[in-house]
Design a protein around this motif. Structure first.
Motif, PDB file in Angstrom:
ATOM      1  N   SER A 180      12.776   1.207  11.776  1.00 47.59           N
ATOM      2  CA  SER A 180      12.977   2.608  11.432  1.00 47.59           C
ATOM      3  C   SER A 180      13.993   2.731  10.297  1.00 47.59           C
ATOM      4  O   SER A 180      15.030   2.070  10.296  1.00 47.59           O
ATOM      5  N   GLY A 181      13.651   3.556   9.326  1.00 46.41           N
ATOM      6  CA  GLY A 181      14.563   3.782   8.185  1.00 46.41           C
ATOM      7  C   GLY A 181      14.324   2.853   7.015  1.00 46.41           C
ATOM      8  O   GLY A 181      15.085   2.892   6.039  1.00 46.41           O
ATOM      9  N   THR A 182      13.236   2.056   7.061  1.00 42.03           N
ATOM     10  CA  THR A 182      12.919   1.179   5.932  1.00 42.03           C
ATOM     11  C   THR A 182      12.295   1.996   4.792  1.00 42.03           C
ATOM     12  O   THR A 182      11.512   2.913   5.043  1.00 42.03           O
ATOM     13  N   GLN A 183      12.644   1.651   3.580  1.00 39.81           N
ATOM     14  CA  GLN A 183      12.116   2.398   2.429  1.00 39.81           C
ATOM     15  C   GLN A 183      10.608   2.227   2.317  1.00 39.81           C
ATOM     16  O   GLN A 183      10.091   1.127   2.338  1.00 39.81           O
ATOM     17  N   VAL A 184       9.916   3.372   2.162  1.00 35.62           N
ATOM     18  CA  VAL A 184       8.472   3.385   1.919  1.00 35.62           C
ATOM     19  C   VAL A 184       8.270   3.831   0.477  1.00 35.62           C
ATOM     20  O   VAL A 184       8.882   4.806   0.035  1.00 35.62           O
ATOM     21  N   GLN A 185       7.389   3.119  -0.273  1.00 34.14           N
ATOM     22  CA  GLN A 185       7.216   3.419  -1.684  1.00 34.14           C
ATOM     23  C   GLN A 185       5.761   3.637  -2.062  1.00 34.14           C
ATOM     24  O   GLN A 185       4.860   3.116  -1.400  1.00 34.14           O
ATOM     25  N   ALA A 186       5.549   4.431  -3.091  1.00 36.79           N
ATOM     26  CA  ALA A 186       4.194   4.670  -3.592  1.00 36.79           C
ATOM     27  C   ALA A 186       3.644   3.361  -4.141  1.00 36.79           C
ATOM     28  O   ALA A 186       4.329   2.636  -4.856  1.00 36.79           O
ATOM     29  N   VAL A 187       2.372   3.063  -3.803  1.00 35.04           N
ATOM     30  CA  VAL A 187       1.795   1.795  -4.256  1.00 35.04           C
ATOM     31  C   VAL A 187       1.371   1.852  -5.718  1.00 35.04           C
ATOM     32  O   VAL A 187       1.183   0.822  -6.351  1.00 35.04           O
ATOM     33  N   ALA A 188       1.220   3.067  -6.269  1.00 33.23           N
ATOM     34  CA  ALA A 188       0.797   3.204  -7.668  1.00 33.23           C
ATOM     35  C   ALA A 188       1.202   4.588  -8.166  1.00 33.23           C
ATOM     36  O   ALA A 188       1.627   5.461  -7.388  1.00 33.23           O
ATOM     37  N   ALA A 189       1.068   4.790  -9.472  1.00 33.69           N
ATOM     38  CA  ALA A 189       1.390   6.094 -10.047  1.00 33.69           C
ATOM     39  C   ALA A 189       0.378   7.127  -9.579  1.00 33.69           C
ATOM     40  O   ALA A 189      -0.793   6.833  -9.352  1.00 33.69           O
ATOM     41  N   GLY A 190       0.845   8.367  -9.433  1.00 29.24           N
ATOM     42  CA  GLY A 190      -0.060   9.433  -9.005  1.00 29.24           C
ATOM     43  C   GLY A 190       0.682  10.729  -8.747  1.00 29.24           C
ATOM     44  O   GLY A 190       1.842  10.884  -9.128  1.00 29.24           O
ATOM     45  N   THR A 191      -0.017  11.633  -8.066  1.00 27.68           N
ATOM     46  CA  THR A 191       0.526  12.949  -7.766  1.00 27.68           C
ATOM     47  C   THR A 191       0.424  13.207  -6.272  1.00 27.68           C
ATOM     48  O   THR A 191      -0.614  12.942  -5.646  1.00 27.68           O
ATOM     49  N   VAL A 192       1.493  13.727  -5.703  1.00 33.83           N
ATOM     50  CA  VAL A 192       1.525  14.007  -4.265  1.00 33.83           C
ATOM     51  C   VAL A 192       0.648  15.234  -3.983  1.00 33.83           C
ATOM     52  O   VAL A 192       0.833  16.295  -4.569  1.00 33.83           O
ATOM     53  N   VAL A 193      -0.331  15.059  -3.085  1.00 28.98           N
ATOM     54  CA  VAL A 193      -1.203  16.177  -2.712  1.00 28.98           C
ATOM     55  C   VAL A 193      -0.936  16.665  -1.286  1.00 28.98           C
ATOM     56  O   VAL A 193      -1.402  17.747  -0.900  1.00 28.98           O
ATOM     57  N   GLU A 194      -0.184  15.881  -0.518  1.00 30.50           N
ATOM     58  CA  GLU A 194       0.194  16.300   0.840  1.00 30.50           C
ATOM     59  C   GLU A 194       1.518  15.661   1.181  1.00 30.50           C
ATOM     60  O   GLU A 194       1.743  14.475   0.923  1.00 30.50           O
ATOM     61  N   ALA A 195       2.430  16.467   1.760  1.00 30.49           N
ATOM     62  CA  ALA A 195       3.734  15.956   2.167  1.00 30.49           C
ATOM     63  C   ALA A 195       4.243  16.837   3.308  1.00 30.49           C
ATOM     64  O   ALA A 195       4.565  18.001   3.102  1.00 30.49           O
ATOM     65  N   GLY A 196       4.243  16.300   4.528  1.00 31.21           N
ATOM     66  CA  GLY A 196       4.696  17.077   5.682  1.00 31.21           C
ATOM     67  C   GLY A 196       4.088  16.544   6.965  1.00 31.21           C
ATOM     68  O   GLY A 196       3.663  15.382   7.044  1.00 31.21           O
ATOM     69  N   TRP A 197       4.055  17.436   7.931  1.00 30.35           N
ATOM     70  CA  TRP A 197       3.546  17.028   9.240  1.00 30.35           C
ATOM     71  C   TRP A 197       2.023  16.870   9.191  1.00 30.35           C
ATOM     72  O   TRP A 197       1.314  17.759   8.710  1.00 30.35           O
ATOM     73  N   GLY A 198       1.563  15.725   9.727  1.00 33.26           N
ATOM     74  CA  GLY A 198       0.127  15.442   9.698  1.00 33.26           C
ATOM     75  C   GLY A 198      -0.476  15.205  11.059  1.00 33.26           C
ATOM     76  O   GLY A 198      -1.430  14.415  11.174  1.00 33.26           O
TER      77      GLY A 198
END
Length: 279
Positions: free
Chosen positions: A181-199
């Motif tokens: 828990s608390g490990t950094q998660v990173q985008a695998v490639a360039a792009g645009t965020v289309v969803e960010a929140g509770w899923g």
């Protein structure tokens, strides 16, 4: 007998004029008897009067001519000295002028050489700067076009399409990367965020649309670092791993999709490997 000369400016007579005048004067004196009267005793004592009269006249003329020649020679020497001094002064002036011109030309050549060197240095610096900028842009394009693993140094703990009751579809639609828990998660490639929140079952999740039209999803995170509409680059942090939603413990659920919604999943490991990521 005294001889007088009218006042005023006179030129010294030439040698021929002096000789003629002297002869005329002697002739006049002889005619009047002055020379004859004065020289008679000497002539009587020494011999023939005609011989001694002629001898005295010759001495008088010779002395006068010698003085005139000396004056002429002195004047000629002075003129020659003046001419030589003038020639020397002219030569020195010409030498100074040539030296000054040579100095000016040397200074001008130096100035031009320095200006040329500066211009070449500026051109070289400009080319180097442009080359660096091109290299930087190429590196940035490469970086933006590159892919990375969603968690550095991790591994897949649960594979794609693994079956089980934990998944509503009956199988795993992504892969799980091991992460505390608390490990950094990173985008695998360039792009645009289309969803960010509770899923829902995915807990806190992020969905990114990439430049090639594919999508990736990151679920069960404890916190998020991006918002909808934000552009991201490869390796940029988008949140921290956790165990939110339908999760049995801290990890990262990762999906690769052809669309933004559930059900469009593709093999995420094959997807990453096709873009050069070693997982």
């Amino acid at each position: 007998m005294a001889f007088t000369r009218p006042t005023g400016k006179h030129r010294r007579p030439s040698r021929l004029s002096r000789t003629t005048a002297s002869a005329a004067g002697v002739a006049a004196l002889t005619t009047t008897g002055v020379i004859s009267g004065l020289a008679a005793p000497a002539l009587a004592a020494e011999g023939s009067s005609a011989e001694y009269a002629h001898t005295g006249l010759t001495q008088s003329i010779s002395i006068g001519d010698s003085l005139a020649d000396e004056i002429d020679a002195q004047a000629a020497a002075q003129k020659q000295a003046a001419d030589e001094a003038a020639a020397k002064a002219k030569a020195e002036a010409e030498a100074k002028a040539k030296a000054a011109e040579a100095k000016r030309k040397a200074a001008e050549a130096k100035r031009k050489a320095e200006a040329k060197a500066k211009a070449e240095a500026r051109a070289k610096a400009e080319k180097e700067r442009e080359a660096k900028e091109r290299a930087a842009r190429a590196a940035e394009r490469k970086r933006l076009g590159s892919y990375v693993a969603p968690i550095d140094g991790s591994y897949v703990s649960t594979g794609y399409k693994t079956g089980g009751a934990m998944w509503s579809s009956g199988s795993h639609t992504g892969v799980d990367f091991h992460a505390a828990s608390g490990t950094q998660v990173q985008a695998v490639a360039a792009g645009t965020v289309v969803e960010a929140g509770w899923g829902g079952a995915y807990g806190n999740n992020v969905v990114i649309r990439h430049n090639d039209g594919t999508y990736t999803q990151y679920g069960h995170m404890s916190s998020l670092s991006v918002s909808v509409g934000q552009t991201v680059t490869p390796g940029q942090q988008i949140g921290l791993s956790g165990s939110t939603g339908n999760s049995s413990g801290p990890h990262l659920h990762f999906e690769a999709r052809t669309g933004p919604d559930y059900g469009s999943d593709i093999d995420p490991v094959a997807y990453l490997r096709s873009h050069g990521v070693n997982v």
